[in-house]
Design a protein around this motif. Sequence first.
Motif, PDB file in Angstrom:
ATOM      1  N   ASN A  25       0.812  -1.230   0.000  1.00 19.77           N
ATOM      2  CA  ASN A  25       0.000   0.000   0.000  1.00 19.77           C
ATOM      3  C   ASN A  25       0.842   1.275   0.000  1.00 19.77           C
ATOM      4  O   ASN A  25       0.456   2.288   0.608  1.00 19.77           O
ATOM      5  N   ALA A  26       1.988   1.226  -0.696  1.00 22.15           N
ATOM      6  CA  ALA A  26       2.765   2.448  -0.919  1.00 22.15           C
ATOM      7  C   ALA A  26       1.890   3.421  -1.706  1.00 22.15           C
ATOM      8  O   ALA A  26       1.176   3.032  -2.642  1.00 22.15           O
ATOM      9  N   ILE A  27       1.922   4.693  -1.330  1.00 18.33           N
ATOM     10  CA  ILE A  27       0.982   5.672  -1.852  1.00 18.33           C
ATOM     11  C   ILE A  27       1.602   6.447  -3.019  1.00 18.33           C
ATOM     12  O   ILE A  27       2.685   7.024  -2.892  1.00 18.33           O
ATOM     13  N   THR A  28       0.900   6.461  -4.145  1.00 13.22           N
ATOM     14  CA  THR A  28       1.321   7.191  -5.338  1.00 13.22           C
ATOM     15  C   THR A  28       0.623   8.548  -5.387  1.00 13.22           C
ATOM     16  O   THR A  28      -0.321   8.807  -4.632  1.00 13.22           O
ATOM     17  N   LEU A  29       1.054   9.398  -6.310  1.00 17.70           N
ATOM     18  CA  LEU A  29       0.409  10.703  -6.457  1.00 17.70           C
ATOM     19  C   LEU A  29      -1.055  10.553  -6.843  1.00 17.70           C
ATOM     20  O   LEU A  29      -1.904  11.319  -6.377  1.00 17.70           O
ATOM     21  N   ASP A  30      -1.371   9.581  -7.691  1.00 22.39           N
ATOM     22  CA  ASP A  30      -2.772   9.336  -8.058  1.00 22.39           C
ATOM     23  C   ASP A  30      -3.596   8.939  -6.840  1.00 22.39           C
ATOM     24  O   ASP A  30      -4.756   9.339  -6.701  1.00 22.39           O
ATOM     25  N   MET A  31      -3.000   8.166  -5.956  1.00 29.47           N
ATOM     26  CA  MET A  31      -3.709   7.753  -4.745  1.00 29.47           C
ATOM     27  C   MET A  31      -3.935   8.938  -3.818  1.00 29.47           C
ATOM     28  O   MET A  31      -4.997   9.068  -3.206  1.00 29.47           O
ATOM     29  N   TYR A  32      -2.929   9.819  -3.703  1.00 31.01           N
ATOM     30  CA  TYR A  32      -3.115  11.042  -2.910  1.00 31.01           C
ATOM     31  C   TYR A  32      -4.287  11.850  -3.450  1.00 31.01           C
ATOM     32  O   TYR A  32      -5.131  12.346  -2.688  1.00 31.01           O
ATOM     33  N   GLN A  33      -4.335  12.004  -4.770  1.00 29.16           N
ATOM     34  CA  GLN A  33      -5.413  12.796  -5.366  1.00 29.16           C
ATOM     35  C   GLN A  33      -6.765  12.142  -5.105  1.00 29.16           C
ATOM     36  O   GLN A  33      -7.746  12.831  -4.786  1.00 29.16           O
ATOM     37  N   ALA A  34      -6.816  10.820  -5.226  1.00 25.53           N
ATOM     38  CA  ALA A  34      -8.073  10.110  -4.979  1.00 25.53           C
ATOM     39  C   ALA A  34      -8.526  10.268  -3.535  1.00 25.53           C
ATOM     40  O   ALA A  34      -9.720  10.486  -3.260  1.00 25.53           O
ATOM     41  N   LEU A  35      -7.601  10.177  -2.598  1.00 26.29           N
ATOM     42  CA  LEU A  35      -7.942  10.342  -1.182  1.00 26.29           C
ATOM     43  C   LEU A  35      -8.417  11.764  -0.888  1.00 26.29           C
ATOM     44  O   LEU A  35      -9.395  11.971  -0.146  1.00 26.29           O
ATOM     45  N   THR A  36      -7.745  12.739  -1.479  1.00 35.36           N
ATOM     46  CA  THR A  36      -8.139  14.143  -1.292  1.00 35.36           C
ATOM     47  C   THR A  36      -9.549  14.380  -1.796  1.00 35.36           C
ATOM     48  O   THR A  36     -10.381  14.995  -1.109  1.00 35.36           O
ATOM     49  N   GLU A  37      -9.826  13.899  -2.996  1.00 35.83           N
ATOM     50  CA  GLU A  37     -11.157  14.085  -3.581  1.00 35.83           C
ATOM     51  C   GLU A  37     -12.220  13.373  -2.759  1.00 35.83           C
ATOM     52  O   GLU A  37     -13.327  13.900  -2.558  1.00 35.83           O
ATOM     53  N   ALA A  38     -11.907  12.187  -2.258  1.00 37.25           N
ATOM     54  CA  ALA A  38     -12.870  11.436  -1.447  1.00 37.25           C
ATOM     55  C   ALA A  38     -13.193  12.177  -0.152  1.00 37.25           C
ATOM     56  O   ALA A  38     -14.361  12.241   0.269  1.00 37.25           O
ATOM     57  N   LEU A  39     -12.178  12.752   0.494  1.00 40.92           N
ATOM     58  CA  LEU A  39     -12.418  13.492   1.730  1.00 40.92           C
ATOM     59  C   LEU A  39     -13.196  14.779   1.474  1.00 40.92           C
ATOM     60  O   LEU A  39     -14.051  15.166   2.279  1.00 40.92           O
ATOM     61  N   HIS A  40     -12.909  15.445   0.363  1.00 42.61           N
ATOM     62  CA  HIS A  40     -13.687  16.638   0.007  1.00 42.61           C
ATOM     63  C   HIS A  40     -15.167  16.280  -0.197  1.00 42.61           C
ATOM     64  O   HIS A  40     -16.055  16.983   0.296  1.00 42.61           O
ATOM     65  N   ARG A  41     -15.425  15.180  -0.908  1.00 43.48           N
ATOM     66  CA  ARG A  41     -16.813  14.754  -1.131  1.00 43.48           C
ATOM     67  C   ARG A  41     -17.480  14.387   0.192  1.00 43.48           C
ATOM     68  O   ARG A  41     -18.625  14.746   0.446  1.00 43.48           O
ATOM     69  N   ALA A  42     -16.746  13.676   1.023  1.00 40.29           N
ATOM     70  CA  ALA A  42     -17.311  13.238   2.299  1.00 40.29           C
ATOM     71  C   ALA A  42     -17.667  14.413   3.195  1.00 40.29           C
ATOM     72  O   ALA A  42     -18.668  14.373   3.925  1.00 40.29           O
ATOM     73  N   ALA A  43     -16.854  15.460   3.143  1.00 42.67           N
ATOM     74  CA  ALA A  43     -17.115  16.635   3.982  1.00 42.67           C
ATOM     75  C   ALA A  43     -18.455  17.272   3.641  1.00 42.67           C
ATOM     76  O   ALA A  43     -19.102  17.880   4.506  1.00 42.67           O
ATOM     77  N   LEU A  44     -18.890  17.119   2.386  1.00 36.85           N
ATOM     78  CA  LEU A  44     -20.129  17.739   1.921  1.00 36.85           C
ATOM     79  C   LEU A  44     -21.311  16.774   1.912  1.00 36.85           C
ATOM     80  O   LEU A  44     -22.435  17.185   1.625  1.00 36.85           O
ATOM     81  N   ASN A  45     -21.064  15.513   2.229  1.00 33.97           N
ATOM     82  CA  ASN A  45     -22.092  14.481   2.139  1.00 33.97           C
ATOM     83  C   ASN A  45     -22.690  14.226   3.518  1.00 33.97           C
ATOM     84  O   ASN A  45     -22.029  13.688   4.407  1.00 33.97           O
ATOM     85  N   SER A  46     -23.950  14.588   3.700  1.00 40.49           N
ATOM     86  CA  SER A  46     -24.588  14.431   5.010  1.00 40.49           C
ATOM     87  C   SER A  46     -24.760  12.963   5.396  1.00 40.49           C
ATOM     88  O   SER A  46     -24.972  12.651   6.573  1.00 40.49           O
ATOM     89  N   GLU A  47     -24.674  12.065   4.420  1.00 36.61           N
ATOM     90  CA  GLU A  47     -24.784  10.637   4.719  1.00 36.61           C
ATOM     91  C   GLU A  47     -23.557  10.132   5.480  1.00 36.61           C
ATOM     92  O   GLU A  47     -23.639   9.156   6.221  1.00 36.61           O
ATOM     93  N   VAL A  48     -22.426  10.811   5.292  1.00 36.17           N
ATOM     94  CA  VAL A  48     -21.178  10.395   5.935  1.00 36.17           C
ATOM     95  C   VAL A  48     -21.073  11.024   7.318  1.00 36.17           C
ATOM     96  O   VAL A  48     -21.019  12.244   7.459  1.00 36.17           O
ATOM     97  N   LYS A  49     -21.054  10.192   8.335  1.00 26.76           N
ATOM     98  CA  LYS A  49     -20.910  10.665   9.716  1.00 26.76           C
ATOM     99  C   LYS A  49     -19.481  10.493  10.226  1.00 26.76           C
ATOM    100  O   LYS A  49     -19.002  11.277  11.042  1.00 26.76           O
ATOM    101  N   VAL A  50     -18.812   9.440   9.747  1.00 28.10           N
ATOM    102  CA  VAL A  50     -17.462   9.080  10.196  1.00 28.10           C
ATOM    103  C   VAL A  50     -16.700   8.553   8.985  1.00 28.10           C
ATOM    104  O   VAL A  50     -17.299   7.962   8.076  1.00 28.10           O
ATOM    105  N   THR A  51     -15.382   8.747   8.965  1.00 28.56           N
ATOM    106  CA  THR A  51     -14.550   8.182   7.903  1.00 28.56           C
ATOM    107  C   THR A  51     -13.541   7.215   8.501  1.00 28.56           C
ATOM    108  O   THR A  51     -12.893   7.527   9.504  1.00 28.56           O
ATOM    109  N   LEU A  52     -13.438   6.052   7.881  1.00 30.38           N
ATOM    110  CA  LEU A  52     -12.532   4.992   8.342  1.00 30.38           C
ATOM    111  C   LEU A  52     -11.471   4.739   7.281  1.00 30.38           C
ATOM    112  O   LEU A  52     -11.782   4.519   6.113  1.00 30.38           O
ATOM    113  N   LEU A  53     -10.204   4.776   7.704  1.00 24.76           N
ATOM    114  CA  LEU A  53      -9.069   4.499   6.820  1.00 24.76           C
ATOM    115  C   LEU A  53      -8.463   3.151   7.175  1.00 24.76           C
ATOM    116  O   LEU A  53      -8.249   2.859   8.356  1.00 24.76           O
TER     117      LEU A  53
END
Length: 250
Positions: A25-53
Amino acid sequence: MSDYVTEYIESGVLVLCLKRAEKKNAITLDMYQALTEALHRAALNSEVKVTLLYGAGGDFSSGNDIKEFVQIAQAPEKMEAIMAFLQVLSGYKKPLIAGVEGRAVGVGATMLLHCDLVLASREARLQFPFVQLGLVPEAASSHLLPQLVGYQKAFEILVLGEFVSAQEANEIGLVNHLCEEGEAYEMAFSYAKKVASLPVEAVALSKDLLKYRAQDDVQMALMREGRIFKDRLRSTEAHQAFASFLSRKK
């Protein structure tokens, strides 16, 4: 979304999985971008109460992909994807929980400092090997770790860069609870559901109250570390350390 980052929502919990098991699970730049976008979406999604990594395949993350880091050393502007992830991670308003198996190395360890709960297998090991690679601590770890474990212990962990066992990590406050090997995800998801079942605004306000005094210091540490980190990527020490690491891998 990267092929190596998966996400789904269950019981109010957004599960983000690092899924590059063949590279620990070494992290690539594409993975960083995917994680960033996922967290941005989650911050705006009322369905998401908690995030698990968590990481698939028995390891949380072996940190940055070293081969990519060699390339980044020639074009440090590529670090923007990493910095964007660290900024959204450090400022994330919803609860963050990590389930850790195996190795959590480099950014795989420093991102845990931004989580609200960390659940780990007894076989897990954390490592912060930045100095060994000719670099400096990142992800505001130079600020957060001394606050958590004290200056001398933080110096030992960050400068010597030796593995920290799950037992020690639990004793010094890096990990909340330990479980048997292979059970970290289940334990982390159980805690995530507990938090998700609580009044959402009360949880968010409580997290803000716990963290607000440190937020400016964390952001300043991120920026200061980032500037020095970019310079170190160009250094002779880092180039020699990367070359040695890659030759050992071969």
